[in-house]
Design an enzyme around this catalytic site. Structure first.
Site, PDB file in Angstrom:
ATOM      1  CG  ASP A   1      -2.058   0.934   1.140  1.00 16.62           C
ATOM      2  OD1 ASP A   1      -2.285   1.495   0.045  1.00 16.62           O
ATOM      3  OD2 ASP A   1      -2.756   1.134   2.157  1.00 16.62           O
TER       4      ASP A   1
ATOM      5  CG  ASN B   1      -7.665  -2.179  -5.893  1.00 19.37           C
ATOM      6  OD1 ASN B   1      -6.756  -2.983  -5.701  1.00 19.37           O
ATOM      7  ND2 ASN B   1      -7.927  -1.228  -5.010  1.00 19.37           N
TER       8      ASN B   1
HETATM    9  C1  FPP Z   1      -2.122   0.275  -3.215  1.00 17.17           C
HETATM   10  O1  FPP Z   1      -1.570   1.550  -3.243  1.00 17.17           O
HETATM   11  C2  FPP Z   1      -1.560  -0.497  -4.300  1.00 17.17           C
HETATM   12  C3  FPP Z   1      -2.291  -1.026  -5.312  1.00 17.17           C
HETATM   13  C4  FPP Z   1      -3.759  -0.901  -5.443  1.00 17.17           C
HETATM   14  C5  FPP Z   1      -1.620  -1.737  -6.394  1.00 17.17           C
HETATM   15  C6  FPP Z   1      -0.418  -2.484  -5.973  1.00 17.17           C
HETATM   16  C7  FPP Z   1       0.286  -2.961  -7.163  1.00 17.17           C
HETATM   17  C8  FPP Z   1       1.616  -2.992  -7.286  1.00 17.17           C
HETATM   18  C9  FPP Z   1       2.536  -2.609  -6.217  1.00 17.17           C
HETATM   19  C10 FPP Z   1       2.230  -3.492  -8.510  1.00 17.17           C
HETATM   20  C11 FPP Z   1       1.829  -4.899  -8.773  1.00 17.17           C
HETATM   21  C12 FPP Z   1       2.812  -5.559  -9.568  1.00 17.17           C
HETATM   22  C13 FPP Z   1       2.589  -6.639 -10.312  1.00 17.17           C
HETATM   23  C14 FPP Z   1       3.731  -7.264 -10.947  1.00 17.17           C
HETATM   24  C15 FPP Z   1       1.246  -7.188 -10.570  1.00 17.17           C
HETATM   25  P1  FPP Z   1      -2.535   2.765  -3.451  1.00 17.17           P
HETATM   26  O2  FPP Z   1      -2.571   3.114  -4.877  1.00 17.17           O
HETATM   27  O3  FPP Z   1      -3.870   2.455  -2.850  1.00 17.17           O
HETATM   28  O4  FPP Z   1      -1.812   3.864  -2.627  1.00 17.17           O
HETATM   29  P2  FPP Z   1      -2.502   5.059  -1.837  1.00 17.17           P
HETATM   30  O5  FPP Z   1      -3.283   4.431  -0.721  1.00 17.17           O
HETATM   31  O6  FPP Z   1      -1.343   5.837  -1.356  1.00 17.17           O
HETATM   32  O7  FPP Z   1      -3.360   5.796  -2.805  1.00 17.17           O
END
Ligand code: FPP
Length: 252
Positions: free
Chosen positions: A33, A81
């Site tokens: 996250d 998501n």
């Molecule tokens: C949450 O951060 C993260 C996600 C919804 C996506 C996570 C995905 C990756 C790290 C890459 C995946 C890689 C592969 C190879 C499939 P957020 O966007 O919710 O962060 P925030 O809470 O700060 O907005």
């Protein structure tokens, strides 16, 4: 700059000395996250946070494998998501393909077995294909199992298990009471031990519909560090902290 490199080299040596290789968690699950906040705080588009997040995935997979972790489960995209703006969903959906294009040879070489957990049927074809090709190419590997949770939601996983059990009971394939072991075998994680350690980055302290059944007795480790800044040192710290804990599983 060199001071920082030296500090982290010293810290890595120290953690390597402290970690007992015989007692590393068998299964680590991670809620990755903070990609969005990492980017926004740098005046960058959110996609840049996700792009950097993939770099972290690469490093952490390498480090987990090196530490001797048997199973690493990464929460890459939840059933919730889809509610994000289309441009962000599209960007996230482009990542598995890119990741496997660059990483598959190394995963094969390192004997890592790739698996997908989640509702694959609802994923765009190119994502399904990328992960299925990765799984197929590593199917006979016997080293670390690398689970990508994509379009994964724990409540829907549990309902799917219940509905499959009802179907099989009606067909006479399941008889009598269902016990925990049987129920677990209907989950995406069938055959795998539950996570010993759950890590969540970015300061949030929630489970967010991730592995609700499987995390019943997992140790939880939270850090304020955003996922793109999460490094092998943080993973080693989490493992070391885990080794300091006394797991009682409800006993004395
Ligand atoms: C949450 O951060 C993260 C996600 C919804 C996506 C996570 C995905 C990756 C790290 C890459 C995946 C890689 C592969 C190879 C499939 P957020 O966007 O919710 O962060 P925030 O809470 O700060 O907005």
């Amino acid at each position: 700059m060199w001071g920082l490199v030296l500090d982290s080299t010293i810290r890595e040596k120290e953690l390597t000395r402290k970690i007992d290789p015989e007692k590393v968690p068998r299964h680590i699950a991670i809620i990755m996250d903070g990609n969005g906040r990492w980017a926004v705080e740098r005046g960058l588009p959110r996609q840049e946070g996700h792009r950097q997040g993939v770099e972290t995935v690469r490093d952490i997979v390498r480090c987990a494998e090196k530490l001797g972790i048997s199973i690493l489960t990464l929460f890459a995209f939840s059933t919730e998501n889809w509610q994000r703006p289309a441009w962000e969903v599209n960007y996230l959906m482009s990542l598995p393909e890119k990741y496997f294009q660059s990483e598959l040879p190394e995963l094969i070489r390192k004997n890592v077995q790739v698996r997908l957990i989640g509702d694959a049927a609802r994923l765009p074809r190119k994502v399904r294909k990328a992960v299925e090709d990765g799984s197929e190419a590593t199917r006979d590997n016997t080293g670390m199992i690398l689970n990508f949770a994509l379009n994964y939601g724990s409540r829907s996983e549990i309902l799917r298990a219940v509905n499959n059990l009802i179907k099989e009971a009606a067909a006479g394939k399941v008889k009598g009471q269902v016990d925990e072991k049987t129920f677990s075998s209907y989950l995406y994680t069938a055959g795998l031990p539950d996570p010993d350690l759950l890590i969540r980055t970015s300061g949030e302290k929630r489970i967010s519909n991730f592995l609700l059944w499987q995390l019943a007795y997992s140790e939880l480790w939270f850090t304020n560090v955003y996922w793109p800044d999460f490094s092998k040192l943080h993973l080693m710290e989490a493992v070391h902290d885990y080794q300091m804990r006394k797991r009682r599983f409800g006993k004395l």
